[in-house]
Design an enzyme around this catalytic site. Structure first.
Site, mmCIF file in Angstrom:
data_model
loop_
_atom_site.group_PDB
_atom_site.id
_atom_site.type_symbol
_atom_site.label_atom_id
_atom_site.label_comp_id
_atom_site.label_asym_id
_atom_site.label_seq_id
_atom_site.Cartn_x
_atom_site.Cartn_y
_atom_site.Cartn_z
ATOM 1 N N LYS A 56 0.784 -1.243 0.000
ATOM 2 C CA LYS A 56 0.000 0.000 0.000
ATOM 3 C C LYS A 56 0.816 1.295 0.000
ATOM 4 O O LYS A 56 0.293 2.371 0.302
ATOM 5 C CB LYS A 56 -1.014 0.045 1.160
ATOM 6 N N HIS A 116 7.217 -7.212 -2.250
ATOM 7 C CA HIS A 116 6.960 -6.590 -0.950
ATOM 8 C C HIS A 116 7.896 -7.184 0.107
ATOM 9 O O HIS A 116 7.685 -6.980 1.306
ATOM 10 C CB HIS A 116 5.516 -6.851 -0.509
ATOM 11 N N SER A 146 -4.964 2.379 4.298
ATOM 12 C CA SER A 146 -5.061 1.783 2.968
ATOM 13 C C SER A 146 -5.047 0.251 3.066
ATOM 14 O O SER A 146 -5.806 -0.437 2.368
ATOM 15 C CB SER A 146 -3.898 2.291 2.112
HETATM 16 P P1 A3P Z 1 -5.233 4.578 -0.847
HETATM 17 O O1 A3P Z 1 -5.856 3.306 -0.368
HETATM 18 O O2 A3P Z 1 -4.767 5.442 0.278
HETATM 19 O O3 A3P Z 1 -6.075 5.323 -1.812
HETATM 20 P P2 A3P Z 1 -0.214 -0.260 -3.679
HETATM 21 O O4 A3P Z 1 -0.209 -0.079 -5.158
HETATM 22 O O5 A3P Z 1 1.133 -0.313 -3.064
HETATM 23 O O6 A3P Z 1 -1.112 -1.377 -3.268
HETATM 24 O O7 A3P Z 1 -0.826 1.083 -3.065
HETATM 25 C C1 A3P Z 1 -2.156 1.416 -3.246
HETATM 26 C C2 A3P Z 1 -2.355 2.835 -2.750
HETATM 27 O O8 A3P Z 1 -1.731 3.731 -3.670
HETATM 28 C C3 A3P Z 1 -3.817 3.199 -2.669
HETATM 29 O O9 A3P Z 1 -3.895 4.187 -1.623
HETATM 30 C C4 A3P Z 1 -4.024 3.820 -4.052
HETATM 31 O O10 A3P Z 1 -5.147 4.643 -4.162
HETATM 32 C C5 A3P Z 1 -2.733 4.618 -4.179
HETATM 33 N N1 A3P Z 1 -2.433 4.959 -5.575
HETATM 34 C C6 A3P Z 1 -2.453 4.148 -6.646
HETATM 35 N N2 A3P Z 1 -2.174 4.856 -7.757
HETATM 36 C C7 A3P Z 1 -1.981 6.132 -7.372
HETATM 37 C C8 A3P Z 1 -1.669 7.346 -8.069
HETATM 38 N N3 A3P Z 1 -1.528 7.380 -9.385
HETATM 39 N N4 A3P Z 1 -1.536 8.478 -7.337
HETATM 40 C C9 A3P Z 1 -1.686 8.464 -6.002
HETATM 41 N N5 A3P Z 1 -1.975 7.352 -5.300
HETATM 42 C C10 A3P Z 1 -2.123 6.195 -5.963
#
Ligand code: A3P
Length: 303
Positions: A56, A116, A146
């Site tokens: 996340k 991860h 998240s």
């Molecule tokens: P939130 O749940 O806070 O919205 P991962 O890809 O490591 O699983 O992380 C997911 C998190 O990154 C989620 O956070 C998601 O919305 C956010 N995320 C994904 N793409 C993004 C982008 N282009 N800009 C900002 N945040 C992004």
């Protein structure tokens, strides 16, 4: 290549998928560590690019940025497949599917590899082959929120229970991939002896162009300003949310349920303020101070 279909996860696999076990001292999804040898002895190639994160922290975001960079900003090429096939997840194992390692072995170079893993579980061969390694870290509070919502979406993760319980598990480091503190600190330490590019989600939010330039510099790549702007636009939260090759909408609801919350949920720095109570925040800050004592690693919980 991973291709998800409805009802592909059998009932007998569910318990296994939900199990988090202690593996070399780190809580890990049982499924992923059952057959560890292929990960432990993973054969890196010198031109592999590794993207490592605690879950996340913005993995998908930076995956899309990297694929855009490697395809010179060509949008069509970046639509060739879903993000989990363009940037395979090394240690993942899903019943009835090729493992992350299987996927990577078939992938043409240069490979973009997502992991991860905490630093101590990383396959040696990445260091031996002197691969480029990018670590992305995000502040602990936003990751907690998240990760909580993500647990509600993903069938393969244990039921998080109510927020209070999940936060306690997260603070105790018993969630999958273990303690956020150990993860971010472990990778930060490694950076002192190996040239890792250590980035922060909050910096990317604040000024994506500046951070993408850092990535380009680290990867020894050059792109025109026009292409750079295109990448910034294409990888913005708004645009990526609508991009089915990046928003995980290709995964059926019975595996990743996005009916109540989207994978691309909020994409902000500071959303934790909408979820932490005053008491939770106080307890968190106390633990944070203890755990981060003596480290030069600094996070911003808002921008
Ligand atoms: P939130 O749940 O806070 O919205 P991962 O890809 O490591 O699983 O992380 C997911 C998190 O990154 C989620 O956070 C998601 O919305 C956010 N995320 C994904 N793409 C993004 C982008 N282009 N800009 C900002 N945040 C992004």
């Amino acid at each position: 290549m991973l291709k998800f279909e409805e009802n592909m996860i059998k009932d007998e696999d569910i318990e296994m998928l939900h199990s988090v076990v202690s593996f070399r001292g780190v809580p890990m999804a049982k499924m992923n560590v059952e057959n560890w040898e292929p990960v432990e002895y993973f054969q890196a190639r010198h031109d592999d690019v590794v993207l490592a994160t605690y879950p996340k922290a913005g993995t998908t975001w930076v995956s899309e940025i990297l694929d855009m960079i490697y395809n010179g900003g060509d949008l069509e090429k970046c639509q060739r497949d879903t993000i989990y096939n363009r940037v395979p997840y090394m240690e993942i194992r899903i019943p009835g599917m090729p493992s992350g390692v299987d996927q990577l072995e078939l992938l043409a170079s240069p490979r973009l590899i997502k992991t991860h893993l905490p630093i101590q579980l990383m396959p040696e061969s990445f260091w031996e082959k002197k691969c480029k390694v990018i670590y992305v870290a995000r502040n602990a509070k936003d990751v907690a929120v998240s990760y909580f919502f993500f647990h509600q979406m993903v069938k393969a993760l244990p039921d998080p229970g109510p927020w209070d319980k999940f936060l306690a598990d997260y603070m105790n480091g018993t969630v999958s991939y273990g303690s956020w503190y150990d993860h971010v600190k472990g990778w930060w330490e490694k950076r002192k002896q190996y040239g890792i590019l250590y980035l922060f989600y909050e910096d990317l939010k604040e000024d994506p162009k500046r951070e993408i330039k850092k990535i380009l510099h680290y990867l020894e790549k050059e792109l025109s300003d026009e292409v750079l702007e295109k990448i910034v636009h294409h990888t913005s939260f708004q645009v990526m949310s609508k991009n089915d090759m990046a928003n995980y909408k290709t995964i059926p609801n019975d595996i990743l349920n996005q009916t109540n919350t989207a994978f691309m949920r909020k994409g902000e720095a500071g959303d934790w303020k909408n979820h932490f109570t005053v008491a939770q925040n106080e307890a968190f800050d106390n633990q944070y101070q203890e755990q981060m004592l003596g480290t030069s690693l600094h996070f911003r919980t808002a921008i």
